[in-house]
Design a protein around this motif. Structure first.
Motif, PDB file in Angstrom:
ATOM      1  N   GLY A  95       0.789  -1.222   0.000  1.00 35.65           N
ATOM      2  CA  GLY A  95       0.000   0.000   0.000  1.00 35.65           C
ATOM      3  C   GLY A  95       0.819   1.268   0.000  1.00 35.65           C
ATOM      4  N   LEU A  96       2.144   1.144   0.084  1.00 35.30           N
ATOM      5  CA  LEU A  96       2.999   2.326   0.166  1.00 35.30           C
ATOM      6  C   LEU A  96       3.402   2.814  -1.219  1.00 35.30           C
ATOM      7  N   PRO A  97       3.467   4.128  -1.417  1.00 39.18           N
ATOM      8  CA  PRO A  97       3.968   4.636  -2.696  1.00 39.18           C
ATOM      9  C   PRO A  97       5.449   4.306  -2.854  1.00 39.18           C
ATOM     10  N   GLN A  98       5.918   4.331  -4.086  1.00 41.26           N
ATOM     11  CA  GLN A  98       7.281   3.880  -4.371  1.00 41.26           C
ATOM     12  C   GLN A  98       8.327   4.725  -3.654  1.00 41.26           C
ATOM     13  N   HIS A  99       8.090   6.042  -3.531  1.00 37.61           N
ATOM     14  CA  HIS A  99       9.104   6.884  -2.891  1.00 37.61           C
ATOM     15  C   HIS A  99       9.286   6.502  -1.420  1.00 37.61           C
ATOM     16  N   THR A 100       8.220   6.048  -0.765  1.00 35.56           N
ATOM     17  CA  THR A 100       8.334   5.630   0.634  1.00 35.56           C
ATOM     18  C   THR A 100       8.986   4.256   0.735  1.00 35.56           C
ATOM     19  N   VAL A 101       8.653   3.351  -0.199  1.00 42.05           N
ATOM     20  CA  VAL A 101       9.306   2.038  -0.239  1.00 42.05           C
ATOM     21  C   VAL A 101      10.814   2.199  -0.418  1.00 42.05           C
ATOM     22  N   ASP A 102      11.212   3.106  -1.329  1.00 40.96           N
ATOM     23  CA  ASP A 102      12.646   3.344  -1.572  1.00 40.96           C
ATOM     24  C   ASP A 102      13.315   3.885  -0.304  1.00 40.96           C
TER      25      ASP A 102
END
Length: 814
Positions: free
Chosen positions: A567-574
């Protein structure tokens, strides 16, 4: 056979409706001593609570008061009166409904005591006030039922404890009184039922069909959230897009200051001139009522608001909720979501806007919890003694009373069921005499015991002062704000005394969405003029500052552990992936500590995930422990999830910092000498009646009240350290302000397991902490060493030699 009269079914049919099953069930169980209905927003739970009353009154013949409805909000009581008037008028029922709150005129209040309506809509404070009058037994003589709406909101505060003591007294006056509780948001129905019930009687729970799951998501934006901050300004273009798509949008914020800033920025970006309002507790009543009327009429497309619109008021065509900032509490989010599509079996629609990068994680955790119906809540402790002290005064205002009878009555109130006779007698003694250190002062001699053993007011005239100071809501130290005018301009609202003290003529600030210019102080009123052409100096409205709940913190830690980041956007996953690679992600059963140099300082970050209040307290305790170990801390800053400490020396081994016994001892020492205790003492002593907030036509200023409170606190600490008020103060400080219980919970779950990462630079998870406001300096050896080093550097630069033997100095790069 239906428990409702035929005319009720005809009325439902005339509107194309049919009673919901839970409404029929409520009418069928009308004689239950206590009944709790849990129904979704828009499920007709308020009407369900009133149907038994309306059915009984439809038969006619009842004289005087039949039902009391208690609401947490004055506006909610007024809204219910509007909604009840329709079925009463259309069915031609012989029922009179009136409300009685702080907004009700004195003439109407006096008439209500002489000639009460069949249904009285009120608040806990107004009900307590009615119980102080000698004629209360006559007014309540025919009372049959009491309906408590939004009971979950009251159960969480001292207002609920005050209400339950009132109900205990009403039970004594009106045998057979039936209790009804209504709520849409309850994490532990059994606990709320116990709270509502007359101890030891049971309370039956009715569950309505919960309806469809809400339509909730995180708002997608072109730009990622900033690394810090709480305003959500980056999302304003997207928020305006959503406002344009919907009929009416409520935009919730966690604090009044954030609401003001967001409204100001939203209005500047509102090129379409959409009608938008603002609503929060610091605004003048006239302005709030104007916004409420516009909402009911459907004249506003959006309302920026705070908790003042959390509860069950039906504000017309609200079809979207936007929560700006992490909700901190799942139950609060569910409550706010329920404001949209206020219809049964219609899904509520809501969007969440994380205010900063870490809140993205918290918002996803909150959304998952809502979808799983996993609500959070903190177990309630025993009934607070300061509220009990106030209620003893309420009982004394009504006339002489027997202590044993009062004790037996108060023990029927849910949270006071375990009240011991010794504790009751201690409260009675303090109320009567002020306690050992104060009994020589006439001011605190308020009750006396008659020869027949009954207790009464020593001076009947004291009842007036007691009534003026009733209530458990703690006022912030505020000053009224008015537009400058020869005759006294229009009121705009209130600002804190502390903020007002920083203003000089010409300064500008925001209130009610307007930029105003401070002109001066006149008779304790802040006079302003409109200055829309000036950039505002933002007012720091106090409001409520929420801490992330224990359950939500656990969900975040589980997300880190399972790496379930869909559920997390990619910038937060990174960002989180980089944290795991450079250091590690925090774990639920271990304390993660990072040490690294930055900007000429040694930095220590402790990830505890114990909530803002607890992490602030942890920062105070750990820096004190570091001082004891000679580690020279200079300051710290805390968030809901971590504490960043900067100083001159690196922590070699953090494990000793978390020794439970040492932390508890440090906490005891710190708490006893800290301003937190004085602040808590002032609040509790005011509730208990030991201090007066109102002394006549004029209200004490915050500084006057604080000065009096500090003198009294210091006197008791010096001459009567075992005084009941000091014990109450300690209980209250432990209960909320410092949240030491959550520190102990953190120590219990980690059990001394500490992961220490020694690094050469700032880590991804620690970086936002450097941007946090609210830094707390530490005065100690570290600052002394800095001053010493700076003095030596300056002397060397000036070519001045010190003739004395040089002390060992420390060079600190800047």
């Amino acid at each position: 056979m239906s428990p409702l009269p035929r005319q009720f079914h005809d009325w439902f049919t005339s509107r194309g409706w049919s009673p919901h099953p839970h409404q029929i069930d409520m009418a069928a169980r009308a004689d239950d001593p206590a009944l709790l209905l849990i129904a979704p927003t828009g499920g007709g739970k308020t009407l369900a609570g009133f149907l038994p009353t309306l059915a009984e009154l439809a038969e006619g013949g009842h004289e005087g008061l039949h039902t009391i409805y208690v609401s947490p909000l004055k506006a909610l009581a007024a809204d219910i009166r509007r909604n009840l008037s329709t079925p009463i008028a259309e069915m031609g029922l012989p029922v009179r409904v009136e409300d009685r709150t702080g907004d009700t005129g004195q003439t109407q209040k006096k008439r209500q005591r002489v000639d009460p309506p069949h249904i009285l809509l009120t608040t806990p404070e107004s009900l307590a006030l009615l119980l102080t009058y000698e004629d209360a037994p006559r007014m309540f003589a025919g009372l049959k039922r009491i309906v408590v709406d939004e009971i979950h909101a009251l159960a969480e505060s001292k207002r609920g404890d005050q209400l339950m003591l009132c109900l205990a007294e009403l039970d004594a006056m009106c045998p057979g009184l039936r209790r009804v509780g209504l709520s849409a948001t309850v994490e532990d129905p059994a606990a709320i039922a116990r709270f509502l019930a007359r101890h030891p009687d049971p309370c039956h729970i009715l569950h309505a069909d919960p309806g469809p799951a809400p339509d909730i998501a995180m708002l997608t934006t072109d730009a990622p959230p900033p690394w810090s901050g709480g305003g959500g300004a980056y999302a304003i273009p997207r928020v305006l897009e959503e406002v344009r798509k919907h009929k009416t949008t409520l935009i919730f914020h966690n604090t009044r200051a954030q609401a003001e800033i967001f409204f100001h920025n939203l209005w500047l970006a509102n090129d379409d001139a959409l009608p938008i309002g603002i609503h929060h507790g610091s605004l003048a009543r006239e302005q709030r009522q104007k916004v409420e009327a516009a909402m009911v009429a459907g004249d506003l497309r959006a309302i920026v608001c705070t908790g003042t619109l959390d509860l069950g008021i039906d504000w017309g065509d609200v079809d979207l909720i936007i929560q700006v900032g992490a909700p901190k509490n799942v139950k609060r989010l569910v409550q706010r979501i329920g404001r949209a599509n206020h219809r049964y079996n219609a899904p509520s629609k809501a969007l969440i806007v994380p205010a900063n990068r870490f809140e993205v994680v918290e918002c996803v955790a909150a959304l998952d919890a809502v979808r799983a119906a996993d609500l959070d809540g903190t177990p309630k402790g025993p009934g607070p003694k300061d509220v009990l002290c106030q209620h003893i005064l309420i009982r004394a205002c009504r006339g002489p009373f027997d202590a044993s009878d009062a004790y037996d009555t108060f023990r029927t109130a849910g949270d006071y069921s375990a009240l011991t006779r010794d504790d009751f007698d201690a409260c009675l003694d303090m109320v009567a005499t002020g306690g050992y250190a104060l009994r020589a002062y006439d001011r605190w001699q308020r009750l006396r015991q008659r020869p027949d053993g009954l207790w009464e007011l020593r001076d009947p005239r004291a009842a007036k002062h007691i009534r003026m100071n009733l209530g458990t809501i703690q006022d912030t130290d505020t000053l009224k704000v008015r537009l400058k005018n020869r005759m006294g301009g229009r009121p705009l609202g209130e600002i804190e005394e502390g903020f007002a003290a920083t203003l000089t003529p010409g300064d500008t600030f925001l209130i009610g969405g307007q930029v105003v210019r401070y002109e001066g102080l006149r008779e304790m009123t802040v006079e302003v003029t409109r200055r829309a052409d000036k950039a505002p100096k933002i007012a720091t409205f106090m409001g409520t500052k929420f801490a992330t709940s224990t359950q939500l913190s656990r969900r975040i830690l589980r997300m880190f552990e399972t790496r379930n980041w869909e559920g997390l956007p990619q910038h937060t996953v990174d960002w989180l992936t980089l944290q795991a690679r450079r250091s590690k992600l925090p774990e639920a059963d271990r304390i993660l500590v990072e040490s690294f140099p930055h900007d000429g300082r040694q930095n220590t970050v402790i990830y505890g995930f114990a909530g803002r209040n607890a992490m602030q307290t942890l920062g105070l305790l750990v820096t004190r422990r570091m001082e004891d170990l000679g580690l020279a801390p200079l300051g710290f800053v805390s968030t809901d999830y971590a504490v960043l400490i900067w100083g001159l020396d690196r922590v070699p081994d953090p494990a000793p910092l978390f020794d439970g016994d040492d932390l508890r001892a440090a906490f005891e020492t710190w708490l006893n000498g800290n301003a937190v205790m004085k602040r808590t003492f002032k609040a509790s002593a005011t509730v208990a009646g030991l201090l007066e907030r109102n002394i006549g036509p004029q209200k004490r200023s915050g500084r006057q009240a604080t000065f009096s409170s500090d003198i009294l606190y210091d006197t008791l600490v010096k001459y009567d350290p075992d005084h009941l008020m000091l014990k109450i103060t300690r209980e209250e400080a432990m209960r909320g302000l410092v949240d030491f219980g959550r520190i102990e919970e953190m120590l219990d779950r980690t059990r001394g397991r500490v992961d220490h990462r020694i690094l050469d630079r700032v880590t991804p998870l620690a970086a936002p902490l450097f941007l946090e406001p609210g830094r707390v300096p530490v005065a100690g050896e570290g600052r002394e060493r800095l001053v010493e080093a700076e003095a030596e550097r300056l002397m060397e630069a000036a070519g001045i030699a010190d003739p004395k033997p040089a002390k060992k100095s420390w060079r600190v790069p800047y």
